[in-house]
Design an enzyme around this catalytic site. Structure first.
Site, PDB file in Angstrom:
ATOM      1  N   ASP A  31      21.698   5.098  43.488  1.00 19.80           N
ATOM      2  CA  ASP A  31      22.516   4.173  44.322  1.00 19.80           C
ATOM      3  C   ASP A  31      23.743   5.397  44.691  1.00 19.80           C
ATOM      4  O   ASP A  31      24.057   6.130  43.984  1.00 19.80           O
ATOM      5  CB  ASP A  31      23.138   3.300  43.597  1.00 19.80           C
ATOM      6  N   SER A  35      28.813   1.066  48.151  1.00 19.98           N
ATOM      7  CA  SER A  35      29.620  -0.270  47.700  1.00 19.98           C
ATOM      8  C   SER A  35      28.931  -0.826  46.290  1.00 19.98           C
ATOM      9  O   SER A  35      29.742  -1.474  45.821  1.00 19.98           O
ATOM     10  CB  SER A  35      28.954  -1.416  48.658  1.00 19.98           C
ATOM     11  N   ALA A  72      18.249  -0.507  48.359  1.00 24.18           N
ATOM     12  CA  ALA A  72      19.195   0.201  48.953  1.00 24.18           C
ATOM     13  C   ALA A  72      19.331  -0.056  50.447  1.00 24.18           C
ATOM     14  O   ALA A  72      18.403  -0.008  51.061  1.00 24.18           O
ATOM     15  CB  ALA A  72      19.096   1.761  48.847  1.00 24.18           C
ATOM     16  N   TYR A 139      21.472  -5.523  61.842  1.00 25.26           N
ATOM     17  CA  TYR A 139      20.903  -5.570  60.584  1.00 25.26           C
ATOM     18  C   TYR A 139      19.450  -6.171  60.489  1.00 25.26           C
ATOM     19  O   TYR A 139      18.547  -5.668  59.550  1.00 25.26           O
ATOM     20  CB  TYR A 139      21.773  -6.465  59.717  1.00 25.26           C
ATOM     21  N   LYS A 143      15.651  -4.524  59.225  1.00 28.33           N
ATOM     22  CA  LYS A 143      14.961  -5.167  58.218  1.00 28.33           C
ATOM     23  C   LYS A 143      13.684  -5.358  58.528  1.00 28.33           C
ATOM     24  O   LYS A 143      12.597  -5.253  57.953  1.00 28.33           O
ATOM     25  CB  LYS A 143      15.487  -6.312  57.610  1.00 28.33           C
ATOM     26  N   ARG A 207      22.198 -22.771  56.335  1.00 30.65           N
ATOM     27  CA  ARG A 207      21.804 -21.612  55.679  1.00 30.65           C
ATOM     28  C   ARG A 207      20.922 -22.411  54.443  1.00 30.65           C
ATOM     29  O   ARG A 207      20.959 -23.217  54.046  1.00 30.65           O
ATOM     30  CB  ARG A 207      23.024 -20.646  55.311  1.00 30.65           C
ATOM     31  N   GLY A 268      26.014 -12.103  66.047  1.00 25.91           N
ATOM     32  CA  GLY A 268      24.602 -11.985  65.347  1.00 25.91           C
ATOM     33  C   GLY A 268      24.268 -13.042  64.445  1.00 25.91           C
ATOM     34  O   GLY A 268      23.015 -12.921  63.822  1.00 25.91           O
TER      35      GLY A 268
HETATM   36  P1  NAD Z   1      24.771  -4.657  48.039  1.00 32.73           P
HETATM   37  O1  NAD Z   1      25.248  -4.056  48.808  1.00 32.73           O
HETATM   38  O2  NAD Z   1      25.451  -5.209  46.856  1.00 32.73           O
HETATM   39  O3  NAD Z   1      23.577  -3.594  47.391  1.00 32.73           O
HETATM   40  C1  NAD Z   1      23.016  -2.535  48.083  1.00 32.73           C
HETATM   41  C2  NAD Z   1      23.270  -1.397  47.275  1.00 32.73           C
HETATM   42  O4  NAD Z   1      22.593  -0.404  48.271  1.00 32.73           O
HETATM   43  C3  NAD Z   1      24.682  -0.864  47.220  1.00 32.73           C
HETATM   44  O5  NAD Z   1      24.744  -0.884  45.599  1.00 32.73           O
HETATM   45  C4  NAD Z   1      24.946   0.177  47.726  1.00 32.73           C
HETATM   46  O6  NAD Z   1      25.796   1.176  47.141  1.00 32.73           O
HETATM   47  C5  NAD Z   1      23.657   1.102  47.912  1.00 32.73           C
HETATM   48  N1  NAD Z   1      23.294   1.993  49.005  1.00 32.73           N
HETATM   49  C6  NAD Z   1      23.888   1.715  50.228  1.00 32.73           C
HETATM   50  N2  NAD Z   1      23.692   2.676  51.151  1.00 32.73           N
HETATM   51  C7  NAD Z   1      22.693   3.607  50.316  1.00 32.73           C
HETATM   52  C8  NAD Z   1      22.185   4.778  50.399  1.00 32.73           C
HETATM   53  N3  NAD Z   1      22.364   5.501  51.578  1.00 32.73           N
HETATM   54  N4  NAD Z   1      21.504   5.502  49.188  1.00 32.73           N
HETATM   55  C9  NAD Z   1      21.471   4.686  48.255  1.00 32.73           C
HETATM   56  N5  NAD Z   1      22.019   3.728  47.936  1.00 32.73           N
HETATM   57  C10 NAD Z   1      22.654   2.977  48.799  1.00 32.73           C
HETATM   58  O7  NAD Z   1      23.494  -5.709  48.434  1.00 32.73           O
HETATM   59  P2  NAD Z   1      22.801  -6.851  48.036  1.00 32.73           P
HETATM   60  O8  NAD Z   1      23.218  -8.199  48.378  1.00 32.73           O
HETATM   61  O9  NAD Z   1      22.524  -6.635  46.363  1.00 32.73           O
HETATM   62  O10 NAD Z   1      21.441  -6.517  48.612  1.00 32.73           O
HETATM   63  C11 NAD Z   1      20.373  -5.773  48.078  1.00 32.73           C
HETATM   64  C12 NAD Z   1      19.256  -5.670  48.831  1.00 32.73           C
HETATM   65  O11 NAD Z   1      18.866  -6.828  49.205  1.00 32.73           O
HETATM   66  C13 NAD Z   1      19.289  -5.144  50.423  1.00 32.73           C
HETATM   67  O12 NAD Z   1      18.354  -4.454  50.936  1.00 32.73           O
HETATM   68  C14 NAD Z   1      19.718  -6.476  51.278  1.00 32.73           C
HETATM   69  O13 NAD Z   1      19.358  -6.126  52.782  1.00 32.73           O
HETATM   70  C15 NAD Z   1      18.820  -7.368  50.635  1.00 32.73           C
HETATM   71  N6  NAD Z   1      19.006  -8.740  50.840  1.00 32.73           N
HETATM   72  C16 NAD Z   1      20.291  -9.294  50.349  1.00 32.73           C
HETATM   73  C17 NAD Z   1      20.347 -10.654  50.502  1.00 32.73           C
HETATM   74  C18 NAD Z   1      21.536 -11.310  49.911  1.00 32.73           C
HETATM   75  O14 NAD Z   1      21.766 -12.559  50.090  1.00 32.73           O
HETATM   76  N7  NAD Z   1      22.423 -10.675  49.059  1.00 32.73           N
HETATM   77  C19 NAD Z   1      19.796 -11.570  51.439  1.00 32.73           C
HETATM   78  C20 NAD Z   1      18.680 -10.871  52.010  1.00 32.73           C
HETATM   79  C21 NAD Z   1      18.211  -9.557  51.809  1.00 32.73           C
END
Ligand code: NAD
Length: 313
Positions: A31, A35, A72, A139, A143, A207, A268
């Site tokens: 990570d 964030s 990530a 976004y 994806k 949602r 969006g």
């Molecule tokens: P989050 O922001 O808490 O976690 C993402 C993590 O990726 C963070 O810890 C951030 O520091 C890290 N990160 C960002 N850029 C990076 C990089 N360049 N290199 C290394 N680390 C990096 O988000 P989340 O809610 O835990 O989401 C996790 C995954 O699940 C994401 O891919 C997101 O698109 C997907 N997702 C989440 C949800 C949701 O509702 N939470 C829904 C659909 C998809």
């Protein structure tokens, strides 16, 4: 098993790492902490700070790994409207980097965290994986591109791939950034501090809110499920909830009377989202167990930010 989880210090990543080490697996995390918060992780998780586009770092971390969870990403729809280049570099470029490094090292399977956002606006609900995606934000495009990249590169290089289209996940530990905060922790905080709740749109948008533990069940199953190669699979609750219904549920769970202001909808966004879970049931044996009222209650109880606020106010 030996796992690498990218985005390991994030909301879903940390909960996944902790679930995996508690089940006795070896877990490395990557990570960049843009964030994420390492304090979320149990000490048994080996976290490395680094960028998902850093291939030499990936080569080291991937040695001996059986399966990669690629989480990530930059994760905000409204933020992506402002910074599409950044979303492309991290979410698309980062995914291709992970696939290249997996190929270099010889890792067998990747589970990609994709998003229900790829469906965009559709004329029918619930959303099925065979519908044509209609992304409405950078976004969502990032994806969808990541899904295509893992599937195409995976087929060419014999890497097993599965993309989970996660809908609106929520639960304890979900980040509450100052800007573009996700709706459930934002509403919870506003409900508990007694301020007005600002809802974007007229309250009729829907949602599919899925509780953290249910998402983890699907992620865990995806690492070993036998017939998921090349698949894209929805992970949601299967329940369609409008903003107004969410607010009523929040009022009941918090025991507070809510003052709601409806404001202009954010760019969006889409009007309706509800996941069809037939494929998830078939391929992952997935059946969500936590309904919205129960999930909100658990979030309130298990997340100290909210349990303390409840006591203080
Ligand atoms: P989050 O922001 O808490 O976690 C993402 C993590 O990726 C963070 O810890 C951030 O520091 C890290 N990160 C960002 N850029 C990076 C990089 N360049 N290199 C290394 N680390 C990096 O988000 P989340 O809610 O835990 O989401 C996790 C995954 O699940 C994401 O891919 C997101 O698109 C997907 N997702 C989440 C949800 C949701 O509702 N939470 C829904 C659909 C998809």
């Amino acid at each position: 098993m030996n796992f690498l989880v990218t985005g390991a210090a994030g909301f879903l990543g940390a909960a996944l790492c902790n679930r995996l080490v508690q089940a006795g697996h070896n877990v490395r995390g990557l990570d960049d902490l843009s964030s994420g918060d390492p304090a979320r992780l149990l000490p048994q998780v080996h976290l490395t700070r680094g960028d998902v586009n850093d291939r030499p770092k990936l080569w080291t971390l991937l040695q001996g790994v059986d399966c990669v969870y690629h989480l990530a990403a930059r994760v905000s729809v409204p933020e992506s409207v402002l910074y599409p280049r950044e979303y492309n570099a991290v979410n698309v470029g980062g995914t291709v980097s992970v696939m290249e490094a997996m190929h270099d090292v010889g890792v067998k399977r990747v589970v990609l965290a994709s998003s229900g956002a790829v469906y965009g606006e559709q004329s029918r609900q619930p959303l099925r994986e065979d519908m044509r995606p209609n992304p409405r934000s950078p976004y969502a495009v990032s994806k969808l591109a990541a899904e295509y990249y893992v599937r195409t590169i995976g087929a060419l290089w014999k890497i097993e791939t599965v993309a989970l289209r996660i809908f609106n996940a929520y639960g304890p530990g979900q980040p509450l950034p100052v800007a573009h905060a996700p709706v459930i922790p934002r509403f919870l905080k506003q409900a508990l501090t007694g301020g007005s709740i600002v809802a974007f749109g007229d309250g009729s948008q829907t949602r599919d809110y899925v509780y953290l533990d249910d998402v983890l069940d699907a992620l865990v199953a995806a690492a070993t499920a036998p017939t998921v190669d090349q698949q894209v699979i929805n992970v949601g609750s299967g329940e369609e909830t409008s903003v107004r219904d969410l607010l009523s549920c929040l009022a009941a769970v918090t025991g507070r009377k809510l003052d709601v202001i409806y404001s202009r909808a954010e760019d969006g966004g889409v009007s309706r989202m509800c996941a069809d879970l037939s494929l998830a049931a078939e391929k992952l044996g997935f059946r969500p167990r936590v309904g919205l009222a129960e999930g909100l209650r658990l979030t309130l109880e298990r997340d100290p930010r909210f349990s303390l606020l409840k006591v203080a106010n």
